[in-house]
Design a protein around this motif. Structure first.
Motif, PDB file in Angstrom:
ATOM      1  N   SER A   1       0.823  -1.205   0.000  1.00  0.00           N
ATOM      2  CA  SER A   1       0.000   0.000   0.000  1.00  0.00           C
ATOM      3  C   SER A   1       0.862   1.261   0.000  1.00  0.00           C
ATOM      4  O   SER A   1       0.594   2.213  -0.750  1.00  0.00           O
ATOM      5  CB  SER A   1      -0.919  -0.007   1.225  1.00  0.00           C
ATOM      6  OG  SER A   1      -1.689   1.176   1.285  1.00  0.00           O
ATOM      7  N   ILE A   2       1.903   1.282   0.842  1.00  0.00           N
ATOM      8  CA  ILE A   2       2.763   2.473   0.935  1.00  0.00           C
ATOM      9  C   ILE A   2       3.501   2.714  -0.369  1.00  0.00           C
ATOM     10  O   ILE A   2       3.528   3.833  -0.885  1.00  0.00           O
ATOM     11  CB  ILE A   2       3.762   2.325   2.099  1.00  0.00           C
ATOM     12  CG1 ILE A   2       3.029   2.311   3.437  1.00  0.00           C
ATOM     13  CG2 ILE A   2       4.774   3.473   2.090  1.00  0.00           C
ATOM     14  CD1 ILE A   2       3.894   1.908   4.617  1.00  0.00           C
ATOM     15  N   THR A   3       4.122   1.668  -0.909  1.00  0.00           N
ATOM     16  CA  THR A   3       4.876   1.837  -2.155  1.00  0.00           C
ATOM     17  C   THR A   3       3.957   2.236  -3.301  1.00  0.00           C
ATOM     18  O   THR A   3       4.320   3.074  -4.137  1.00  0.00           O
ATOM     19  CB  THR A   3       5.640   0.551  -2.517  1.00  0.00           C
ATOM     20  OG1 THR A   3       4.730  -0.558  -2.543  1.00  0.00           O
ATOM     21  CG2 THR A   3       6.735   0.264  -1.510  1.00  0.00           C
ATOM     22  N   SER A   4       2.767   1.654  -3.329  1.00  0.00           N
ATOM     23  CA  SER A   4       1.812   1.988  -4.389  1.00  0.00           C
ATOM     24  C   SER A   4       1.350   3.441  -4.274  1.00  0.00           C
ATOM     25  O   SER A   4       1.305   4.173  -5.273  1.00  0.00           O
ATOM     26  CB  SER A   4       0.613   1.050  -4.318  1.00  0.00           C
ATOM     27  OG  SER A   4      -0.366   1.396  -5.268  1.00  0.00           O
ATOM     28  N   ASP A   5       1.013   3.881  -3.051  1.00  0.00           N
ATOM     29  CA  ASP A   5       0.562   5.259  -2.844  1.00  0.00           C
ATOM     30  C   ASP A   5       1.645   6.256  -3.255  1.00  0.00           C
ATOM     31  O   ASP A   5       1.366   7.267  -3.916  1.00  0.00           O
ATOM     32  CB  ASP A   5       0.187   5.495  -1.377  1.00  0.00           C
ATOM     33  CG  ASP A   5      -1.117   4.831  -0.992  1.00  0.00           C
ATOM     34  OD1 ASP A   5      -1.839   4.365  -1.898  1.00  0.00           O
ATOM     35  OD2 ASP A   5      -1.412   4.760   0.218  1.00  0.00           O
ATOM     36  N   PHE A   6       2.885   5.981  -2.839  1.00  0.00           N
ATOM     37  CA  PHE A   6       3.978   6.905  -3.138  1.00  0.00           C
ATOM     38  C   PHE A   6       4.256   6.945  -4.645  1.00  0.00           C
ATOM     39  O   PHE A   6       4.364   8.023  -5.243  1.00  0.00           O
ATOM     40  CB  PHE A   6       5.233   6.489  -2.377  1.00  0.00           C
ATOM     41  CG  PHE A   6       6.395   7.438  -2.541  1.00  0.00           C
ATOM     42  CD1 PHE A   6       6.300   8.753  -2.112  1.00  0.00           C
ATOM     43  CD2 PHE A   6       7.583   7.016  -3.113  1.00  0.00           C
ATOM     44  CE1 PHE A   6       7.367   9.635  -2.261  1.00  0.00           C
ATOM     45  CE2 PHE A   6       8.657   7.881  -3.259  1.00  0.00           C
ATOM     46  CZ  PHE A   6       8.545   9.196  -2.831  1.00  0.00           C
ATOM     47  N   ALA A   7       4.354   5.771  -5.256  1.00  0.00           N
ATOM     48  CA  ALA A   7       4.625   5.718  -6.693  1.00  0.00           C
ATOM     49  C   ALA A   7       3.516   6.399  -7.492  1.00  0.00           C
ATOM     50  O   ALA A   7       3.780   7.143  -8.455  1.00  0.00           O
ATOM     51  CB  ALA A   7       4.782   4.259  -7.141  1.00  0.00           C
ATOM     52  N   ASN A   8       2.267   6.174  -7.099  1.00  0.00           N
ATOM     53  CA  ASN A   8       1.139   6.774  -7.809  1.00  0.00           C
ATOM     54  C   ASN A   8       1.132   8.293  -7.676  1.00  0.00           C
ATOM     55  O   ASN A   8       0.804   9.011  -8.636  1.00  0.00           O
ATOM     56  CB  ASN A   8      -0.187   6.210  -7.289  1.00  0.00           C
ATOM     57  CG  ASN A   8      -0.413   4.777  -7.719  1.00  0.00           C
ATOM     58  OD1 ASN A   8       0.221   4.289  -8.664  1.00  0.00           O
ATOM     59  ND2 ASN A   8      -1.308   4.081  -7.042  1.00  0.00           N
ATOM     60  N   ASP A   9       1.484   8.793  -6.489  1.00  0.00           N
ATOM     61  CA  ASP A   9       1.473  10.248  -6.298  1.00  0.00           C
ATOM     62  C   ASP A   9       2.657  10.926  -6.991  1.00  0.00           C
ATOM     63  O   ASP A   9       2.544  12.067  -7.462  1.00  0.00           O
ATOM     64  CB  ASP A   9       1.461  10.587  -4.802  1.00  0.00           C
ATOM     65  CG  ASP A   9       0.054  10.568  -4.229  1.00  0.00           C
ATOM     66  OD1 ASP A   9      -0.899  10.437  -5.013  1.00  0.00           O
ATOM     67  OD2 ASP A   9      -0.102  10.681  -3.000  1.00  0.00           O
ATOM     68  N   VAL A  10       3.795  10.253  -7.055  1.00  0.00           N
ATOM     69  CA  VAL A  10       4.917  10.799  -7.840  1.00  0.00           C
ATOM     70  C   VAL A  10       4.513  10.866  -9.305  1.00  0.00           C
ATOM     71  O   VAL A  10       4.751  11.877  -9.987  1.00  0.00           O
ATOM     72  CB  VAL A  10       6.188   9.931  -7.659  1.00  0.00           C
ATOM     73  CG1 VAL A  10       7.255  10.325  -8.674  1.00  0.00           C
ATOM     74  CG2 VAL A  10       6.740  10.076  -6.244  1.00  0.00           C
ATOM     75  N   ALA A  11       3.880   9.796  -9.797  1.00  0.00           N
ATOM     76  CA  ALA A  11       3.415   9.778 -11.188  1.00  0.00           C
ATOM     77  C   ALA A  11       2.352  10.855 -11.415  1.00  0.00           C
ATOM     78  O   ALA A  11       2.320  11.503 -12.474  1.00  0.00           O
ATOM     79  CB  ALA A  11       2.860   8.401 -11.536  1.00  0.00           C
ATOM     80  N   ARG A  12       1.505  11.077 -10.416  1.00  0.00           N
ATOM     81  CA  ARG A  12       0.462  12.101 -10.543  1.00  0.00           C
ATOM     82  C   ARG A  12       1.078  13.491 -10.628  1.00  0.00           C
ATOM     83  O   ARG A  12       0.643  14.328 -11.434  1.00  0.00           O
ATOM     84  CB  ARG A  12      -0.501  12.035  -9.366  1.00  0.00           C
ATOM     85  CG  ARG A  12      -1.597  13.080  -9.436  1.00  0.00           C
ATOM     86  CD  ARG A  12      -2.585  12.971  -8.299  1.00  0.00           C
ATOM     87  NE  ARG A  12      -3.619  13.984  -8.410  1.00  0.00           N
ATOM     88  CZ  ARG A  12      -4.615  14.155  -7.552  1.00  0.00           C
ATOM     89  NH1 ARG A  12      -4.724  13.338  -6.503  1.00  0.00           N
ATOM     90  NH2 ARG A  12      -5.518  15.095  -7.724  1.00  0.00           N
TER      91      ARG A  12
END
Length: 210
Positions: free
Chosen positions: A60-71
């Motif tokens: 969950s943490i890695t996904s949230d961080f990666a998604n927000d960097v991409a955003r």
């Protein structure tokens, strides 16, 4: 002369019946065996449940961080302007209508929360996401303090320019699970390239990113 029929006596009155007059139940030995079996099941099941929960949190943490960097990168390209993502010292302010701000000093742990904001002046020192024409885009609240998310060079901010490139070049982040050592399977290396591409892999040291 007729002989009266004999009616069967109720079980509790039948003297010849073994165990007559005693209620059936669980013996002490049976109870001890049941408790022992439950203890074995718990000993096996609890660590497995904990492992599953930690693994889920890592994902969950890695996904949230990666998604927000991409955003943040996508927003920069879409707006044709700089967009920043930074660690925040007060993301809880957003819950009460206040304004979270970037951490200027200290707080290198991105697990304390982060914010994304439009940064048209491309300032690398602006901490308030609502001044100088800036707009707050997203807020990520503080996460589980058993985890720490930090970059090898103590980055508190990434800024994407209109072409989607970062101002920081290649960045290497480490997600650590504090109750365990670096040999833990729950540690992760998160690499962010200068073009904003995010790669997540098993922890491979502070120099994991090429």
């Amino acid at each position: 002369m007729s002989v009266p029929s004999l009616l069967p006596l109720p079980p509790h009155a039948t003297a010849g019946t073994p165990g007559a007059g005693y209620a059936t139940g669980v013996t002490l030995i049976e109870l001890l065996v049941t408790v022992a079996i439950l203890a074995i099941i718990l000993a096996i099941g609890v660590p497995s449940l904990r492992e599953m929960q930690v693994r889920s949190q890592v994902g969950s943490i890695t996904s949230d961080f990666a998604n927000d960097v991409a955003r943040a990168r996508t927003e920069a390209i879409t707006r044709n302007s700089c967009v920043a993502i930074c660690t925040s010292i007060n993301t809880a302010n957003a819950l009460t209508g206040g304004t979270p701000t970037c951490a200027a000093v200290g707080n290198k742990n991105w697990q304390n929360g982060w914010i994304i904001f439009a940064n048209p002046t491309c300032s690398t020192t602006q901490n308030n996401p609502t001044t100088n024409g800036s707009t707050l885009i997203a807020v990520r609240q503080t996460g589980d303090n058993n985890f720490k998310l930090e970059s090898s060079d103590s980055l508190r901010r990434l800024t994407f320019e209109s072409r989607g490139l970062t101002n920081s070049g290649q960045s290497n982040f480490t997600l650590s699970y504090e109750p365990e050592s670096v040999s833990s399977p729950h540690y992760r290396s998160i690499c962010i390239s200068s073009s904003g591409r995010v790669t997540v892999k098993q922890y491979a040291g502070v120099d994991a990113c090429p």
